[in-house]
Design an enzyme around this catalytic site. Structure first.
Site, PDB file in Angstrom:
ATOM      1  N   HIS A 126       0.920  -1.149  -0.083  1.00  6.25           N
ATOM      2  CA  HIS A 126      -0.104  -0.006  -0.048  1.00  6.25           C
ATOM      3  C   HIS A 126       0.845   1.118   0.062  1.00  6.25           C
ATOM      4  CE1 HIS A 126       0.601   1.482   4.112  1.00  6.25           C
ATOM      5  NE2 HIS A 126       0.969   0.212   4.482  1.00  6.25           N
ATOM      6  N   CYS A 127       0.365   2.339  -0.484  1.00  3.01           N
ATOM      7  CA  CYS A 127       0.780   3.583  -0.676  1.00  3.01           C
ATOM      8  C   CYS A 127       0.121   4.383   0.541  1.00  3.01           C
ATOM      9  CB  CYS A 127       0.986   4.137  -1.766  1.00  3.01           C
ATOM     10  SG  CYS A 127      -0.493   4.577  -2.416  1.00  3.01           S
ATOM     11  N   ALA A 128      -0.017   5.888   0.337  1.00  2.71           N
ATOM     12  CA  ALA A 128      -0.466   6.795   1.238  1.00  2.71           C
ATOM     13  C   ALA A 128      -2.059   6.584   1.262  1.00  2.71           C
ATOM     14  CB  ALA A 128      -0.197   8.268   1.106  1.00  2.71           C
ATOM     15  N   ARG A 180      -3.902   4.095  -1.471  1.00  2.00           N
ATOM     16  CA  ARG A 180      -4.206   3.152  -2.203  1.00  2.00           C
ATOM     17  C   ARG A 180      -3.697   1.532  -1.836  1.00  2.00           C
ATOM     18  NH1 ARG A 180      -2.619   5.731  -7.808  1.00  2.00           N
ATOM     19  NH2 ARG A 180      -2.673   7.670  -7.244  1.00  2.00           N
TER      20      ARG A 180
END
Length: 463
Positions: free
Chosen positions: A26-28, A30
């Site tokens: 995951h990113c910030a 998504r």
């Protein structure tokens, strides 16, 4: 509403079960999933899951938008049911051949900078706070003048505001070694060597107070305080050199000999070849950026404010990190930030209009929180979950961003830092600019909101 564990189970089931998942990270905002068979994904079902604000394929990843904070908890819930314990590096390995060469290059550049951005954000906020507490009008409220501020206090603020940029090459080299499979601490030391106090300080050389050291009569050698490209390519090449020696140096000597050879080779290469050439390239990039930002009649703000969120869709917007760092390094302020802040706020305004006009409870529940997320500087839920789904709201958001960017350019707004925008971005304008900054964002939001409400969203298109 379902809890995070139930949502995680539905996500896994909707994308074809555990056996269809290669890796997940995951990113910030998504959840990023690499699947074995795209056809097994029930995209309509994914869109109906609680807290999901949109989903799409990009660069070989199925990306599900949950928003800041929520995505971390959903990821932990997915791990807890035994789906995957893949790291972001695993996902990058699975997708490194996806997309065009330019997209892959910029994605890698973004991978290097994402871990560094938080400290640059903090530095920008420190700059804003220093501007606030040293402002004449603020001091006058307490019966003080700038002369009443002690030198020790100013020295303390310089430690807070200057350290990250002075040692930026060390941060960049560390992160680049990490991304390209080298030993991060070797990258850290290599980066520190590039800003060694034994070398002429780059800022002093730029001011004309100090001369570079000329080797062989034609190679100028200086420190690289605040520079990015020399440290990035030193890290990239250094990681490759380290891998080369790791495979060939006997295990008994590896601990001592490999770091010695890597640092020796790379500091010579960095100071005498990579550094001088890439420093020139950085100057070209900076001068080109300034040329765009200095377009007359607000054209720079109009263009950048309109196009910024289009570039965000492509996923290559991380390249702007380099531009903003260079602006702060060379100018001590950032005129790019208010332009993109207008673009971000405008998408929130368009999404807010959809949320208020829609009669569908699900659309309201999706659009209203997504608009708030955009006002906090994160537009992915608004763009992918709402605006692009209907098309016209996104276009109205672009127009609002262009209008806001135009006024930001006309008013010559200048941020003290980078990487925070919209409402949090006010902390970068804690001086006599703050009211103008708020006005520009209100103009962006109002333009996008009104255009969307009256022309960009029709009730019969609800889902």
């Amino acid at each position: 509403m379902m809890n995070n564990e139930e949502i995680a189970k539905q996500v896994v089931h909707s994308i074809g079960g555990k056996e269809n998942i290669q890796s997940v990270a995951h990113c910030a905002t998504r959840l990023r999933i690499v699947v074995n068979n795209r056809d097994k994904i029930d995209e309509e079902k994914v869109e109906q899951i609680d807290k999901v604000k949109g989903a799409f394929f990009n660069s070989g990843q199925y990306q599900i938008i949950f928003g800041t904070g929520t995505v971390n908890r959903i990821y932990e819930a997915i791990e807890s049911i035994g789906v995957s314990e893949s790291r972001e590096t695993d996902v990058k390995e699975n997708t490194k051949k996806e997309g065009s060469k330019l997209q892959r290059a910029i994605r890698t550049f973004g991978d290097v900078f994402v871990p560094i951005i938080p400290v640059l954000v903090a530095t920008g906020l420190f700059m804003g706070l220093r501007g606030l507490v040293t402002h004449e009008q603020i001091l006058a409220l307490f019966g003080m003048t700038p002369d009443n501020i002690s030198d020790n206090f100013l020295l303390f603020t310089e430690v807070l505001t200057d350290t990250a940029f002075v040692f930026l090459p060390a941060l960049v080299a560390w992160s680049t070694f990490r991304v390209f499979g080298g030993t991060p601490v070797i990258g850290l030391v290599l980066g520190l060597m590039l800003v060694s106090p034994s070398l002429p300080n780059a800022w002093n050389v730029a001011d004309g107070g100090v001369d570079p050291i000329n080797f062989f009569g034609f190679i100028p050698v200086i420190g690289y305080q605040g520079s990015v490209l020399p440290a990035f390519f030193a890290g990239l090449v250094g990681a490759k050199v380290e891998k080369f020696f790791r495979k060939r140096v006997p295990e008994a000597l590896d601990l001592i000999l490999t770091p010695f050879l890597v640092l020796l080779i790379m500091i010579i290469l960095s100071l005498f070849a990579l550094g001088p050439v890439l420093h020139i390239v950085e100057n070209w990039i900076f001068e080109g950026t300034i040329a765009i930002l200095e377009l007359p009649f607000g054209l720079s703000g109009l263009i950048i404010g309109f196009l910024h969120q289009v570039i965000v869709i492509t996923g290559v917007h991380h390249i702007f990190n380099l531009l903003e760092i260079q602006l702060l390094e060379n100018l001590s302020f950032n005129p790019f930030n208010p332009l993109i802040s207008a673009a971000i706020a405008a998408q929130g305004g368009a999404t807010l209009a959809v949320g208020l006009k829609a009669k569908s409870k699900k659309m309201k529940a999706l659009a209203l929180p997504s608009s708030f997320s955009a006002f906090l500087g994160i537009t992915e839920p608004a763009i992918f979950g709402v605006n692009l789904r209907y098309g016209k709201p996104f276009i109205m958001g672009l127009i609002g961003g262009g209008v806001g960017g135009f006024f930001a350019s006309i008013f010559q707004l200048k941020a003290t830092g980078m990487a925070v925008t919209a409402l949090p971005g006010t902390l970068l304008y804690l001086n006599d600019q703050i009211l103008i900054y708020l006005l520009v964002n209100i103009i962006s939001i109002a333009t996008a909101f009104l255009l969307t409400y009256f022309f960009g969203y029709k009730e019969e298109k609800q889902s």
